[in-house]
Write an enzyme that holds these catalytic residues in place. Structure first.
Site, PDB file in Angstrom:
ATOM      1  N   TYR A 114      82.608  31.932  -8.802  1.00  0.00           N
ATOM      2  CA  TYR A 114      82.978  32.918 -10.410  1.00  0.00           C
ATOM      3  C   TYR A 114      81.487  33.748 -10.358  1.00  0.00           C
ATOM      4  O   TYR A 114      81.029  33.581  -9.318  1.00  0.00           O
ATOM      5  CB  TYR A 114      81.969  31.436 -10.828  1.00  0.00           C
ATOM      6  CG  TYR A 114      81.555  32.154 -11.837  1.00  0.00           C
ATOM      7  CD1 TYR A 114      82.201  32.560 -13.489  1.00  0.00           C
ATOM      8  CD2 TYR A 114      80.427  32.851 -12.710  1.00  0.00           C
ATOM      9  CE1 TYR A 114      82.377  32.830 -14.459  1.00  0.00           C
ATOM     10  CE2 TYR A 114      79.989  33.482 -14.200  1.00  0.00           C
ATOM     11  CZ  TYR A 114      81.514  32.760 -14.925  1.00  0.00           C
ATOM     12  OH  TYR A 114      81.440  33.935 -15.922  1.00  0.00           O
ATOM     13  N   TRP A 116      81.439  38.689 -11.539  1.00  0.00           N
ATOM     14  CA  TRP A 116      81.834  39.540 -11.800  1.00  0.00           C
ATOM     15  C   TRP A 116      82.311  40.507 -11.041  1.00  0.00           C
ATOM     16  O   TRP A 116      81.479  41.374 -11.279  1.00  0.00           O
ATOM     17  CB  TRP A 116      81.705  40.193 -13.036  1.00  0.00           C
ATOM     18  CG  TRP A 116      81.207  39.629 -14.510  1.00  0.00           C
ATOM     19  CD1 TRP A 116      81.377  38.065 -14.871  1.00  0.00           C
ATOM     20  CD2 TRP A 116      81.448  39.975 -15.390  1.00  0.00           C
ATOM     21  NE1 TRP A 116      80.978  38.206 -16.664  1.00  0.00           N
ATOM     22  CE2 TRP A 116      81.520  39.540 -16.555  1.00  0.00           C
ATOM     23  CE3 TRP A 116      81.846  41.515 -15.610  1.00  0.00           C
ATOM     24  CZ2 TRP A 116      82.072  40.004 -18.156  1.00  0.00           C
ATOM     25  CZ3 TRP A 116      82.022  41.885 -17.366  1.00  0.00           C
ATOM     26  CH2 TRP A 116      81.783  40.785 -18.179  1.00  0.00           C
TER      27      TRP A 116
HETATM   28  N1  LIG Z   1      69.420  32.521 -16.942  1.00  0.00           N
HETATM   29  C1  LIG Z   1      70.166  32.929 -17.453  1.00  0.00           C
HETATM   30  N2  LIG Z   1      71.046  32.644 -16.621  1.00  0.00           N
HETATM   31  C2  LIG Z   1      72.449  33.540 -16.483  1.00  0.00           C
HETATM   32  C3  LIG Z   1      72.712  33.801 -18.004  1.00  0.00           C
HETATM   33  C4  LIG Z   1      71.816  34.206 -18.624  1.00  0.00           C
HETATM   34  O1  LIG Z   1      72.127  34.782 -19.876  1.00  0.00           O
HETATM   35  N3  LIG Z   1      70.572  33.654 -18.356  1.00  0.00           N
HETATM   36  N4  LIG Z   1      74.055  34.697 -17.932  1.00  0.00           N
HETATM   37  C5  LIG Z   1      75.241  34.721 -17.153  1.00  0.00           C
HETATM   38  C6  LIG Z   1      76.393  34.877 -17.365  1.00  0.00           C
HETATM   39  S1  LIG Z   1      76.787  35.001 -18.968  1.00  0.00           S
HETATM   40  C7  LIG Z   1      76.996  35.585 -16.568  1.00  0.00           C
HETATM   41  S2  LIG Z   1      78.484  35.757 -16.529  1.00  0.00           S
HETATM   42  C8  LIG Z   1      76.795  35.398 -15.238  1.00  0.00           C
HETATM   43  C9  LIG Z   1      77.123  36.385 -13.600  1.00  0.00           C
HETATM   44  O2  LIG Z   1      76.677  35.755 -12.404  1.00  0.00           O
HETATM   45  P1  LIG Z   1      77.843  36.742 -10.941  1.00  0.00           P
HETATM   46  O3  LIG Z   1      78.892  37.247 -11.764  1.00  0.00           O
HETATM   47  O4  LIG Z   1      77.314  35.556 -10.343  1.00  0.00           O
HETATM   48  O5  LIG Z   1      76.901  37.581 -11.076  1.00  0.00           O
HETATM   49  P2  LIG Z   1      77.123  39.606 -10.640  1.00  0.00           P
HETATM   50  O6  LIG Z   1      75.771  39.984 -11.002  1.00  0.00           O
HETATM   51  O7  LIG Z   1      77.734  39.925 -11.639  1.00  0.00           O
HETATM   52  O8  LIG Z   1      77.467  39.125  -9.336  1.00  0.00           O
HETATM   53  C10 LIG Z   1      78.945  39.702  -8.406  1.00  0.00           C
HETATM   54  C11 LIG Z   1      78.455  40.048  -7.273  1.00  0.00           C
HETATM   55  O9  LIG Z   1      79.833  39.742  -7.027  1.00  0.00           O
HETATM   56  C12 LIG Z   1      79.860  41.429  -5.772  1.00  0.00           C
HETATM   57  N5  LIG Z   1      80.980  42.196  -5.660  1.00  0.00           N
HETATM   58  C13 LIG Z   1      81.248  43.372  -6.739  1.00  0.00           C
HETATM   59  N6  LIG Z   1      82.552  43.576  -6.686  1.00  0.00           N
HETATM   60  C14 LIG Z   1      82.558  42.443  -5.458  1.00  0.00           C
HETATM   61  C15 LIG Z   1      84.037  42.866  -4.385  1.00  0.00           C
HETATM   62  O10 LIG Z   1      84.880  43.436  -5.157  1.00  0.00           O
HETATM   63  N7  LIG Z   1      83.757  42.135  -3.391  1.00  0.00           N
HETATM   64  C16 LIG Z   1      83.036  40.772  -3.373  1.00  0.00           C
HETATM   65  N8  LIG Z   1      83.704  40.620  -2.225  1.00  0.00           N
HETATM   66  N9  LIG Z   1      82.071  40.787  -3.925  1.00  0.00           N
HETATM   67  C17 LIG Z   1      82.057  41.531  -5.285  1.00  0.00           C
HETATM   68  C18 LIG Z   1      78.329  41.803  -7.092  1.00  0.00           C
HETATM   69  O11 LIG Z   1      78.225  42.879  -5.523  1.00  0.00           O
HETATM   70  C19 LIG Z   1      77.336  40.791  -7.111  1.00  0.00           C
HETATM   71  O12 LIG Z   1      76.670  40.491  -6.035  1.00  0.00           O
HETATM   72  O13 LIG Z   1      75.564  34.999 -14.954  1.00  0.00           O
HETATM   73  C20 LIG Z   1      74.565  33.580 -15.498  1.00  0.00           C
HETATM   74  N10 LIG Z   1      73.609  33.317 -15.522  1.00  0.00           N
HETATM   75  N1  LIG Z   2      73.932  45.613 -19.812  1.00  0.00           N
HETATM   76  C1  LIG Z   2      74.386  44.586 -20.203  1.00  0.00           C
HETATM   77  N2  LIG Z   2      75.673  43.575 -20.889  1.00  0.00           N
HETATM   78  C2  LIG Z   2      76.014  43.350 -20.921  1.00  0.00           C
HETATM   79  C3  LIG Z   2      76.059  41.937 -19.402  1.00  0.00           C
HETATM   80  C4  LIG Z   2      75.293  42.366 -18.683  1.00  0.00           C
HETATM   81  O1  LIG Z   2      74.203  41.457 -17.701  1.00  0.00           O
HETATM   82  N3  LIG Z   2      74.105  43.716 -18.949  1.00  0.00           N
HETATM   83  N4  LIG Z   2      76.533  40.791 -19.912  1.00  0.00           N
HETATM   84  C5  LIG Z   2      77.486  40.224 -20.022  1.00  0.00           C
HETATM   85  C6  LIG Z   2      77.965  39.243 -20.239  1.00  0.00           C
HETATM   86  S1  LIG Z   2      79.141  38.320 -18.283  1.00  0.00           S
HETATM   87  C7  LIG Z   2      78.387  38.030 -20.787  1.00  0.00           C
HETATM   88  S2  LIG Z   2      78.270  36.824 -21.282  1.00  0.00           S
HETATM   89  C8  LIG Z   2      77.530  39.563 -22.263  1.00  0.00           C
HETATM   90  C9  LIG Z   2      76.140  37.808 -22.782  1.00  0.00           C
HETATM   91  O2  LIG Z   2      76.091  38.063 -23.861  1.00  0.00           O
HETATM   92  P1  LIG Z   2      75.124  37.194 -24.901  1.00  0.00           P
HETATM   93  O3  LIG Z   2      74.738  36.248 -23.745  1.00  0.00           O
HETATM   94  O4  LIG Z   2      75.034  37.049 -26.288  1.00  0.00           O
HETATM   95  O5  LIG Z   2      73.961  38.174 -24.530  1.00  0.00           O
HETATM   96  P2  LIG Z   2      72.416  38.418 -24.474  1.00  0.00           P
HETATM   97  O6  LIG Z   2      71.503  39.024 -24.243  1.00  0.00           O
HETATM   98  O7  LIG Z   2      71.775  36.929 -23.035  1.00  0.00           O
HETATM   99  O8  LIG Z   2      71.965  37.442 -25.901  1.00  0.00           O
HETATM  100  C10 LIG Z   2      71.658  38.220 -27.112  1.00  0.00           C
HETATM  101  C11 LIG Z   2      70.937  37.573 -27.946  1.00  0.00           C
HETATM  102  O9  LIG Z   2      70.346  36.362 -28.195  1.00  0.00           O
HETATM  103  C12 LIG Z   2      69.565  36.501 -28.502  1.00  0.00           C
HETATM  104  N5  LIG Z   2      69.108  35.153 -28.517  1.00  0.00           N
HETATM  105  C13 LIG Z   2      68.746  34.132 -27.636  1.00  0.00           C
HETATM  106  N6  LIG Z   2      67.993  32.748 -27.786  1.00  0.00           N
HETATM  107  C14 LIG Z   2      69.015  32.609 -29.376  1.00  0.00           C
HETATM  108  C15 LIG Z   2      68.924  31.542 -30.087  1.00  0.00           C
HETATM  109  O10 LIG Z   2      68.657  30.274 -29.900  1.00  0.00           O
HETATM  110  N7  LIG Z   2      69.665  31.966 -31.330  1.00  0.00           N
HETATM  111  C16 LIG Z   2      69.730  33.403 -31.627  1.00  0.00           C
HETATM  112  N8  LIG Z   2      70.096  33.564 -33.126  1.00  0.00           N
HETATM  113  N9  LIG Z   2      69.507  34.201 -30.768  1.00  0.00           N
HETATM  114  C17 LIG Z   2      69.049  33.546 -29.776  1.00  0.00           C
HETATM  115  C18 LIG Z   2      68.384  36.940 -27.734  1.00  0.00           C
HETATM  116  O11 LIG Z   2      67.523  37.664 -28.550  1.00  0.00           O
HETATM  117  C19 LIG Z   2      69.619  37.681 -26.522  1.00  0.00           C
HETATM  118  O12 LIG Z   2      69.214  39.282 -26.463  1.00  0.00           O
HETATM  119  O13 LIG Z   2      76.880  40.493 -22.221  1.00  0.00           O
HETATM  120  C20 LIG Z   2      77.405  40.726 -21.258  1.00  0.00           C
HETATM  121  N10 LIG Z   2      77.265  42.452 -21.612  1.00  0.00           N
HETATM  122 MO   LIG Z   3      79.158  36.253 -18.494  1.00  0.00          MO
END
Ligand SMILES: Nc1nc2c(c(=O)[nH]1)N[C@H]1C(S)=C(S)[C@@H](COP(=O)(O)OP(=O)(O)OC[C@H]3O[C@@H](n4cnc5c(=O)[nH]c(N)nc54)[C@H](O)[C@@H]3O)O[C@H]1N2
Ligand SMILES: Nc1nc2c(c(=O)[nH]1)N[C@H]1C(S)=C(S)[C@@H](COP(=O)(O)OP(=O)(O)OC[C@H]3O[C@@H](n4cnc5c(=O)[nH]c(N)nc54)[C@H](O)[C@@H]3O)O[C@H]1N2
Ligand SMILES: [Mo]
Length: 766
Positions: A114, A116
């Site tokens: 999994y 990005w």
């Molecule tokens: N506590 C907490 N944890 C969370 C979240 C949260 O809200 N709170 N959010 C979650 C969410 S929504 C997401 S989507 C995940 C994201 O989790 P990940 O998608 O695993 O996070 P990234 O840091 O984007 O990791 C992508 C990795 O891919 C590598 N990469 C990029 N391009 C390439 C390529 O072309 N080839 C290879 N081999 N590698 C590449 C990058 O160097 C990077 O290390 O985290 C989750 N974790």
């Molecule tokens: N700059 C930047 N943008 C991103 C990403 C990133 O890594 N960096 N990741 C992308 C990805 S993979 C995803 S999945 C999306 C994630 O999108 P989300 O998961 O929606 O993003 P977050 O910033 O984790 O959360 C949004 C807001 O929800 C609020 N929140 C937290 N808990 C609660 C709750 O219990 N109730 C309410 N009402 N609000 C709450 C927090 O204040 C938080 O700032 O973002 C995407 N956009």
């Molecule tokens: Mo995500």
């Protein structure tokens, strides 16, 4: 490339289209000339290109070399690495894959991988890995759903339609600008988040659409513990209930509406299933507890009058209910999604222009857009001979409890017995919760293989690290299903060190496994780009659109994709004629009650949305909520060593936002290094005091690279500020088993010890 400035080599990333430009031997990045609100995250690239923390050669962990494959605690304890030539490293990887496949079958290989990975359609790392494992080894254990939408992907098909169907061709930013009168955004719609889209985004339209709507008189209300989840300049109102209590708030709002007769009884009858049964719950006739505004106020930590006033504001207006992904990345995350849909239905708004339920609008840049009529190309995956899968966030459970049963969406399944994990394009030691537990899980593997461009936390715990290129070091095709541009992603520089493309690595491994022709189909990567583009070309021609040939596309740098009209799609058609255009649910209508979900018999996800009190709530020992949300200064953990991410840290550490009252109670001042801790772990961060957070809540974004050190007190502490040392590794419910990483509870104190140096931006020791 007429629209581009001179010397602009177009490229695409999840954080936007951009161009690379060389000047005086230095590479700079420029946003796409037509992007009205470019994303500063592209600024992380230049300093990252040749940063010392990039992986330059194939590396093998010393303990694995000396002792061979097998469970090993040293894997996750910062072992040393030995550089190796490509040929020898590839021989060893191929031999190990063959050994595991022959001894245990492909069902012992976890290839979920999994994450990005880069935005290009051909070099998309998971697609490459999956194709390789399918064609060369017969398959792999996969993961389903995402960390983004783990709960909603499973609950939505039971109640409205698939996540895709619900988020695509529904309410757009154009409709918000023109038609919405009140937008009630649970979790806000933070501009930091909508800067990002999988596959790339050419125009950041969100802020302008919000401003236009506000200028027309539309009210925006953000329900969030953080003030800046909606921009200030649209006059947004901020309501900050206790985190994790949104379902109770929605119930209180609906109870108030129903008590005043302001709900749409006709729509509930004509377009929904189960209102009567749900109403009995809402009014307390089935469980003795009316879900009144007063009841909700006590749970949410709001005044009853605030809830009543908010309900009155919603009634009789073109109202849009938005629920951010964040809300469902928490205990019982299915409930706020389901209840948000029920609230929108009870307001009679579903399917109206700018009204109804816009799940995840503003969460990512690909929502709220028109969708393309032609699919963007993707690499064919081959077929997977292994049936086993896990919900993506059950990785540690799988590694720690092979063979154990688990519930998922009405089925009892068993965790497979995995011996080898292969990751390309993701960072589990970024994205997973309770990292100490995850380490115990990974220690049990025979072998962990990672392709990475940099020494991420996962690379540092791998047995074999193969250096791969950054997207900007290769040609590719970029595009997403809701962006009007398909981009010719031009390589801007040669690979760093000995880095190779994932495709080249897999092709060389497939050859060693005697399956090269199956994997490559005889094509070089340049030939694959032409091959994938040919599908787009055919689609464009069939649609009667301008269809340049590959060379013309490459020369121009981008082409326009035809798009569907902004017609409200499925929801609008359903609203107009529910019999002719039923929803893709069992009853063809909005399922306020789901007989299917009820039939699963899960106490943690009953047959209609309900308030289910969470387990992880503040206690005397851990009195503060921790919101661990997405970072503003990077995409997850990617390029945390880049300039923009580094500049936002303080003393090199991640910043935790603390309410002044919580800080004063602990003798903490702005800029102090603080320690956050609970029973799972501890981390350090730099305290930023702000009134823009609800008292009793602290916020630490994800993505600072995990840097566990013995801070002298015997406990392992992440000295850099990674919140996933603190978060809880527990599924949302038996239904979806999604990640609950957004929210947990902690204690906070001023850190009195010597402040340790951050080590993770240098390569591990040889
Ligand atoms: N506590 C907490 N944890 C969370 C979240 C949260 O809200 N709170 N959010 C979650 C969410 S929504 C997401 S989507 C995940 C994201 O989790 P990940 O998608 O695993 O996070 P990234 O840091 O984007 O990791 C992508 C990795 O891919 C590598 N990469 C990029 N391009 C390439 C390529 O072309 N080839 C290879 N081999 N590698 C590449 C990058 O160097 C990077 O290390 O985290 C989750 N974790
Ligand atoms: N700059 C930047 N943008 C991103 C990403 C990133 O890594 N960096 N990741 C992308 C990805 S993979 C995803 S999945 C999306 C994630 O999108 P989300 O998961 O929606 O993003 P977050 O910033 O984790 O959360 C949004 C807001 O929800 C609020 N929140 C937290 N808990 C609660 C709750 O219990 N109730 C309410 N009402 N609000 C709450 C927090 O204040 C938080 O700032 O973002 C995407 N956009
Ligand atoms: Mo995500």
């Amino acid at each position: 490339m007429t629209i581009y400035p001179k010397g602009f080599a177009p490229h695409s990333s999840h954080w936007g289209l951009f161009g690379a430009k060389w000047q005086d031997g230095a590479l700079s990045v420029l946003p796409h000339p037509r992007d009205p609100d470019p994303n500063p995250l592209i600024e992380n690239l230049p300093a990252a290109l040749h940063h010392p923390v990039r992986v330059t050669r194939p590396m093998i962990r010393r303990g694995w070399l000396e002792r061979g494959p097998g469970p090993d605690d040293a894997r996750t304890r910062g072992d040393a690495y030995v550089a190796m030539d490509w040929d020898e490293a590839l021989d060893r990887v191929a031999a190990e894959l063959r050994r595991v496949r022959d001894a245990h079958g492909p069902q012992a290989i976890f290839g979920g991988s999994y994450g990005w990975s880069s935005a290009g359609r051909f070099h998309h790392a998971q697609s490459q890995l999956h194709r390789f494992l399918n064609t060369a080894l017969g398959g792999y254990v996969r993961s389903v759903n995402s960390y983004s939408a783990g709960a909603s992907m499973v609950i939505l098909p039971h109640i409205l339609g698939s996540l895709e169907q619900v988020t695509r061709r529904n309410v757009t930013w154009e409709q918000v600008a023109l038609d919405s009168e009140i937008v009630l955004a649970f979790g806000g719609m933070a501009l930091k988040n909508s800067r990002v889209a999988a596959g790339g985004v050419s125009q950041h339209v969100e802020h302008a659409a919000m401003r236009r709507a506000a200028a027309r008189g539309c009210r925006f209300i953000s329900i969030s513990p953080l003030r800046d989840d909606l921009p200030e300049d649209i006059g947004a109102q901020w309501i900050a209930p206790r985190p994790g209590t949104d379902t109770a708030l929605m119930l209180g709002l609906l109870h108030t509406l129903v008590a005043a007769g302001r709900h749409d009884a006709v729509f509930l009858e004509s377009h929904c299933v189960g209102w009567g049964e749900f109403q009995a719950y809402l009014e307390g006739r089935s469980d003795g507890t009316p879900k009144s505004a007063a009841w909700a106020a006590a749970i949410c930590g709001l005044a009853e009058s605030e809830i009543v006033t908010l309900a009155q504001a919603l009634a009789g207006r073109r109202a849009l209910i938005v629920v951010a992904h964040a809300l469902q990345r928490a205990e019982h995350g299915e409930q706020p999604v389901w209840m948000g849909a029920v609230l929108a239905a009870a307001l009679g708004q579903i399917g109206l222009a700018g009204g109804g339920f816009a799940y995840a609008l503003g969460t990512l840049a690909h929502y709220g857009r028109r969708s393309n009529t032609i699919q963007v190309p993707s690499l064919p995956q081959g077929s997977n001979g292994v049936r086993d899968f896990i919900p993506v966030a059950r990785i540690a459970d799988m590694l720690l409890h092979p063979g154990a049963p688990f519930e998922y969406n009405g089925e009892t399944r068993r965790y497979p017995d995995v011996r080898l994990a292969y990751w390309a394009g993701g960072n589990p030691f970024h994205h997973h919760q309770d990292l100490a537990r995850l380490e115990r899980g990974f220690a049990r593997l025979d072998t962990f293989i990672v392709h990475e461009s940099a020494w991420t936390a996962s690379a540092r715990r791998a047995d074999i690290v193969l250096p791969c290129t950054l997207t900007i070091e290769r040609d590719d095709i970029g595009g997403g299903p809701t962006d009007p541009l398909l981009v010719a992603m031009h390589r801007a520089l040669a690979p760093h060190g000995q880095a190779r493309d994932d495709y080249e690595i897999f092709a060389a491994l497939a050859e060693r496994l005697g399956r090269k022709a199956e994997f490559t189909e005889g094509r070089s990567s340049a030939e694959w780009l032409r091959h994938l583009y040919a599908q787009v070309h055919a689609g464009l021609a069939a649609a009667g659109a301008v269809a340049p040939d590959f060379d013309a596309f490459w020369e121009r740098g981008e082409i326009e994709m035809p798009q569907h009209p902004d017609d409200g799609g499925l929801m609008r058609a359903f609203r107009r004629d529910p019999l002719a255009h039923p929803l893709p649910t069992p009853g063809g209508k909005v399922q306020i009650v789901s007989a299917r979900v009820k039939g699963f018999g899960y106490a943690d996800c009953p047959g209609h949305p309900a308030w289910l009190p969470p387990v992880d709530v503040p206690t005397d020992r851990h009195p503060l909520y921790l919101v661990a949300n997405q970072p503003a200064t990077r995409l997850h953990s990617q390029l945390d060593f880049g300039g923009f991410s580094a500049a936002a840290k303080r003393d090199g550490r991640e910043v935790v936002t603390v309410h002044p009252a919580d800080a004063a109670a602990r003798g903490i001042q702005d800029g102090d290094i603080v320690r956050l801790f609970n029973d799972r772990g501890a981390c350090l961060a730099s305290a930023h005091l702000s009134e823009g957070i609800r008292a009793g809540v602290v916020q630490l974004p994800t993505g600072a690279w995990y840097d566990p050190q013995d801070a002298g007190d015997g406990q392992v502490t992440c000295v850099h500020g990674n919140p996933n040392v603190l978060t809880r590794d527990h599924g949302t419910s038996s239904l979806a088993q999604g990640s609950t990483g957004q929210l947990t509870t902690v204690q906070l104190e001023r850190y009195a010890g010597n402040v340790p140096t951050i080590t993770v931006f240098s390569p591990p020791t040889p």
